[in-house]
Scaffold this motif. Structure first.
Motif, PDB file in Angstrom:
ATOM      1  N   ALA A   1       0.917  -1.641  -0.320  1.00  0.00           N
ATOM      2  CA  ALA A   1       0.043   0.131   0.192  1.00  0.00           C
ATOM      3  C   ALA A   1       0.721   1.115  -0.028  1.00  0.00           C
ATOM      4  CB  ALA A   1      -0.928  -0.312   1.067  1.00  0.00           C
TER       5      ALA A   1
ATOM      6  N   THR B   1      -0.393   6.620   2.567  1.00  0.00           N
ATOM      7  CA  THR B   1      -1.089   7.854   3.058  1.00  0.00           C
ATOM      8  C   THR B   1      -1.216   9.238   3.843  1.00  0.00           C
ATOM      9  OG1 THR B   1      -2.942   6.759   4.324  1.00  0.00           O
ATOM     10  CG2 THR B   1      -2.903   6.417   1.849  1.00  0.00           C
TER      11      THR B   1
ATOM     12  N   GLU C   1      -7.757   5.020  -7.414  1.00  0.00           N
ATOM     13  CA  GLU C   1      -7.522   4.470  -5.647  1.00  0.00           C
ATOM     14  C   GLU C   1      -7.817   5.889  -4.813  1.00  0.00           C
ATOM     15  OE1 GLU C   1      -4.395   2.227  -3.272  1.00  0.00           O
ATOM     16  OE2 GLU C   1      -6.402   1.711  -4.451  1.00  0.00           O
ATOM     17  N   SER C   2      -6.942   7.729  -5.921  1.00  0.00           N
ATOM     18  CA  SER C   2      -7.866   8.518  -4.089  1.00  0.00           C
ATOM     19  C   SER C   2      -8.915   8.481  -3.743  1.00  0.00           C
ATOM     20  CB  SER C   2      -7.145  10.016  -5.229  1.00  0.00           C
ATOM     21  OG  SER C   2      -8.574   9.657  -6.035  1.00  0.00           O
TER      22      SER C   2
ATOM     23  N   ALA D   1     -11.140   5.894  -3.660  1.00  0.00           N
ATOM     24  CA  ALA D   1     -11.282   4.767  -2.516  1.00  0.00           C
ATOM     25  C   ALA D   1     -10.332   4.980  -1.567  1.00  0.00           C
ATOM     26  CB  ALA D   1     -10.431   3.686  -3.155  1.00  0.00           C
ATOM     27  N   ARG D   2      -9.390   5.274  -1.201  1.00  0.00           N
ATOM     28  CA  ARG D   2      -8.862   6.112  -0.045  1.00  0.00           C
ATOM     29  C   ARG D   2      -9.436   6.484   1.051  1.00  0.00           C
ATOM     30  NH1 ARG D   2      -3.866   4.190   0.439  1.00  0.00           N
ATOM     31  NH2 ARG D   2      -2.804   2.718  -1.013  1.00  0.00           N
TER      32      ARG D   2
ATOM     33  N   LEU E   1      -9.032  -1.984   0.317  1.00  0.00           N
ATOM     34  CA  LEU E   1      -8.727  -1.884  -1.410  1.00  0.00           C
ATOM     35  C   LEU E   1      -9.024  -2.559  -1.586  1.00  0.00           C
ATOM     36  CD1 LEU E   1      -6.456   1.566  -0.279  1.00  0.00           C
ATOM     37  CD2 LEU E   1      -9.049   1.214  -0.575  1.00  0.00           C
TER      38      LEU E   1
ATOM     39  N   SER F   1      -7.321  -2.148  -4.053  1.00  0.00           N
ATOM     40  CA  SER F   1      -4.967  -2.577  -4.667  1.00  0.00           C
ATOM     41  C   SER F   1      -4.429  -3.339  -3.940  1.00  0.00           C
ATOM     42  CB  SER F   1      -5.581  -1.460  -4.859  1.00  0.00           C
ATOM     43  OG  SER F   1      -5.211  -0.569  -2.966  1.00  0.00           O
ATOM     44  N   THR F   2      -5.491  -4.150  -2.751  1.00  0.00           N
ATOM     45  CA  THR F   2      -4.628  -4.644  -1.839  1.00  0.00           C
ATOM     46  C   THR F   2      -4.300  -5.951  -2.096  1.00  0.00           C
ATOM     47  OG1 THR F   2      -6.161  -4.890  -0.209  1.00  0.00           O
ATOM     48  CG2 THR F   2      -4.560  -3.163   0.122  1.00  0.00           C
TER      49      THR F   2
ATOM     50  N   THR G   1      -8.701  -0.826  -9.190  1.00  0.00           N
ATOM     51  CA  THR G   1      -8.037   0.126  -7.611  1.00  0.00           C
ATOM     52  C   THR G   1      -9.594   0.235  -7.326  1.00  0.00           C
ATOM     53  OG1 THR G   1      -8.709   2.161  -8.717  1.00  0.00           O
ATOM     54  CG2 THR G   1      -6.379   1.323  -7.738  1.00  0.00           C
TER      55      THR G   1
END
Length: 453
Positions: free
Chosen positions: A98, A101, A396-397, A399-400, A415, A417-418, A426
Motif C-alpha cells: 500500500a 497515505t 484509488e484516491s 477509494a482511499r 482496498l 489495490s491490496t 482499484t
C-alpha cells in the motif's frame, strides 16, 4: 427436440436434471457453439413439464456461460467442447504494498470489519452450535494420532454433501480433511513438480503468500480474461464459482480453455470453491472439478458457511497426487484438529449446516442490493451480486478517501489495490456478512458521504 429424459422419481429437482443433461450434451459435442435451442415453452411441452422447469434450467446455464439469450431470436449455445475433454457425469478466493497515505485516521468507535471472510452467524442457530460442542466433550478422542485423511464419518458426510451441492461424486476415501484452504494448498505444493504457480490477479492474498513461502514463483493470471496458455506454470490457482475478490463467475468457455491450457502444460488446476453456496439468483454453479477429475484439485472450506476459526476444509485431488499428499501427512502427523472435526460432523448430521447456509443466503440477498443502491452512483460493480461482499471499481484516491472516512466511523473496509499485483485495479471491497444491518447502514453512510464530497 433435445435428447434428454427427466426422472420424476429422483430427489434431484427437474430444473437441475435438465440443466445437467444440456451441459453434458455440450461437453459431448452433441450441441455446438451457435446451436439454437428450443424455446422454453416448446421444450417444456416436449418434456411434459411446466415452462418454469425449462426456464429455470436455461437461466442456470446462461448464468454459467453455457448459453446466451438473444432478444427476439432465441437461446443459443455459446461454448464448444475442445478436443480432449471427457463429458462428466453431473450429480442429482500478494497484496501490492500500500502506498503511504500519511496520518492514519483514528476511529471514533471500536472497529468493525466489513471484510470478505466473516460470515453471518444466525443467533437462532446457537443452540445447535452448543449441542455440537457438548457432544465433543463426551466423545472419546483417538488414543493416538488420528487418520491423516480425517474422521471417516466426517469424510462420508462431506462426500455426500459434495455430490448433493457441488455435483462432485466422490467416495469418502477420496476426501482429505484439512485445517482450511491454505492448509490444503500447503499439503499440495510439495507434491508438484518444480516450477511457478499461476495465481489470479487480483486474487486471494493468502494463496499467493503461501506459494511464495514454499520458494515458488507466483505468475499473475488475469482474473477477467480467458486463459489460453499457462506457459511453464505447474499449477493455476483459481476461484471459478465466485472470483476472489471481483465476484465474477468463470464462464463455461473460460473453464474449458483453462483446462485445455493445463493439459498442454501438464499442469493442475487448483479450484478454491470458497463460497459457492451463496448465489441469490440461480443455483450454485457446479464445481469445475466435475469437468476433469484427473486435472483439477478441489479445495473446500467451512470458513464461510460456519466460522473461520473452526479451521476446517477438505481436499479432493487426482489419484496420484492424493497418494503423495496422504503419504506425507502420514509421516508428518499432519491433520485437522479432532475436536473441530467431531463438531462439524454433528453440525452436518443434524442439518445445522444446511440451515446456516440458507439463513446466511437470505441475509446476503437482502444486504447486497442495499450496498448496490448506495454505491452505484459513485462506483462500478465488478461482478454479479453474490456471496458476502461486493467489489466496486473507482479511482484509488477516491477509494482511499472512502476507506479513511469509514475508518474514522469505526469500520475497516479493504482496498481492491491490496489484492492486486500487476492488474492495477482499484476500488473498494465491501463485506456485509460480519456486521449488523445497523452497522452496515452506518458504514455505507460514511463511505458514500466521502464519495459525494
Amino acid at each position: 427436440m433435445l435428447p434428454v429424459t427427466l426422472d420424476r422419481t429422483s430427489d434431484e429437482p427437474l430444473p437441475a436434471q435438465l440443466a445437467g443433461q444440456i451441459r453434458s450434451l455440450v461437453l459431448s459435442g452433441t450441441l455446438a457453439s451457435g446451436d439454437r435451442l428450443p424455446s422454453s415453452r416448446a421444450l417444456a411441452a416436449d418434456l411434459g413439464v411446466s415452462r418454469a422447469v425449462s426456464e429455470q434450467a436455461y437461466d442456470q446455464l446462461t448464468a454459467e456461460g453455457w448459453l446466451e439469450a438473444r432478444r427476439g431470436s432465441g437461446t443459443y449455445v455459446t461454448t464448444t467442447r475442445p478436443p480432449g475433454v471427457t463429458p462428466p457425469h453431473f450429480a442429482p478466493s500478494l497484496p501490492r504494498s500500500a502506498r503511504a497515505t500519511g496520518v492514519t485516521p483514528r476511529p471514533t468507535r471500536p472497529t468493525s470489519r466489513l471484510d470478505t471472510g466473516t460470515p453471518f452467524f444466525d443467533p437462532r442457530l446457537e443452540p445447535g452450535w452448543r449441542r455440537a460442542w457438548r457432544e465433543v466433550s463426551v466423545a472419546a478422542p483417538p488414543r493416538g494420532y488420528d487418520d491423516p485423511r480425517g474422521l471417516v464419518e466426517l469424510r462420508e458426510a462431506l462426500a455426500t454433501r459434495l455430490g448433493r451441492t457441488r455435483g462432485l461424486e466422490v467416495g469418502p476415501d477420496e476426501v482429505i480433511v484439512t485445517a482450511g484452504t491454505t492448509d490444503g494448498l500447503r499439503a499440495l505444493l510439495p507434491e508438484l513438480r518444480p516450477g511457478p504457480v499461476a495465481v489470479e490477479d487480483p486474487g486471494y492474498r493468502a494463496a499467493a503468500e503461501t506459494v511464495l513461502s514454499y520458494g515458488r514463483e507466483v505468475v499473475d493470471l488475469p482474473a477477467v480474461r480467458q486463459v489460453d496458455d499457462l506457459g511453464d506454470a505447474v499449477a493455476a490457482y483459481v476461484t471459478p464459482a465466485h472470483q476472489h475478490p471481483l465476484g465474477r463467475v468463470m464462464p463455461a468457455a473460460d473453464r474449458l480453455s483453462l483446462l485445455e491450457a493445463a493439459r498442454r502444460a501438464d499442469a493442475v488446476v487448483i479450484e478454491d470453491d470458497y463460497d459457492s453456496e451463496f448465489r441469490y439468483d440461480v443455483a450454485p454453479v457446479p464445481a469445475m472439478a466435475t469437468l476433469d477429475r484427473d486435472r483439477v484439485v478441489y479445495l473446500g472450506t467451512a470458513a464461510k458457511s460456519v466460522v473461520p476459526t473452526l479451521r476446517l476444509g477438505w481436499l479432493v485431488a487426482p489419484p496420484g497426487l492424493h497418494e503423495l499428499i496422504l503419504r506425507r501427512r502420514t509421516i508428518t502427523h499432519a491433520g485437522a484438529a479432532w475436536p473441530s472435526q467431531r463438531a462439524l460432523l454433528t453440525l452436518l448430521r443434524d442439518g445445522w449446516l444446511d440451515r446456516a447456509v440458507r439463513s446466511a443466503r437470505r441475509v446476503y440477498a437482502e444486504r447486497a442490493p442495499k450496498v448496490a443502491e448506495a454505491m452505484s452512483p459513485y462506483a462500478t460493480l465488478a461482478g454479479p451480486l453474490a456471496g458476502m461482499y461486493s467489489t466496486w471499481l473507482l479511482p484509488e484516491s477516491e477509494a482511499r478517501r472512502a476507506r479513511d472516512a469509514a475508518r474514522v466511523a469505526g469500520f475497516e473496509i479493504n482496498l481492491l489495490s491490496t489484492y492486486a499485483r500487476s492488474s492495477g485495479l482499484t476500488g473498494l471491497v465491501i463485506g456485509f456478512g460480519g456486521v449488523t444491518d445497523a452497522e452496515l447502514d452506518q458504514a455505507l453512510t460514511a463511505v458514500t458521504g466521502a464519495l459525494a464530497r
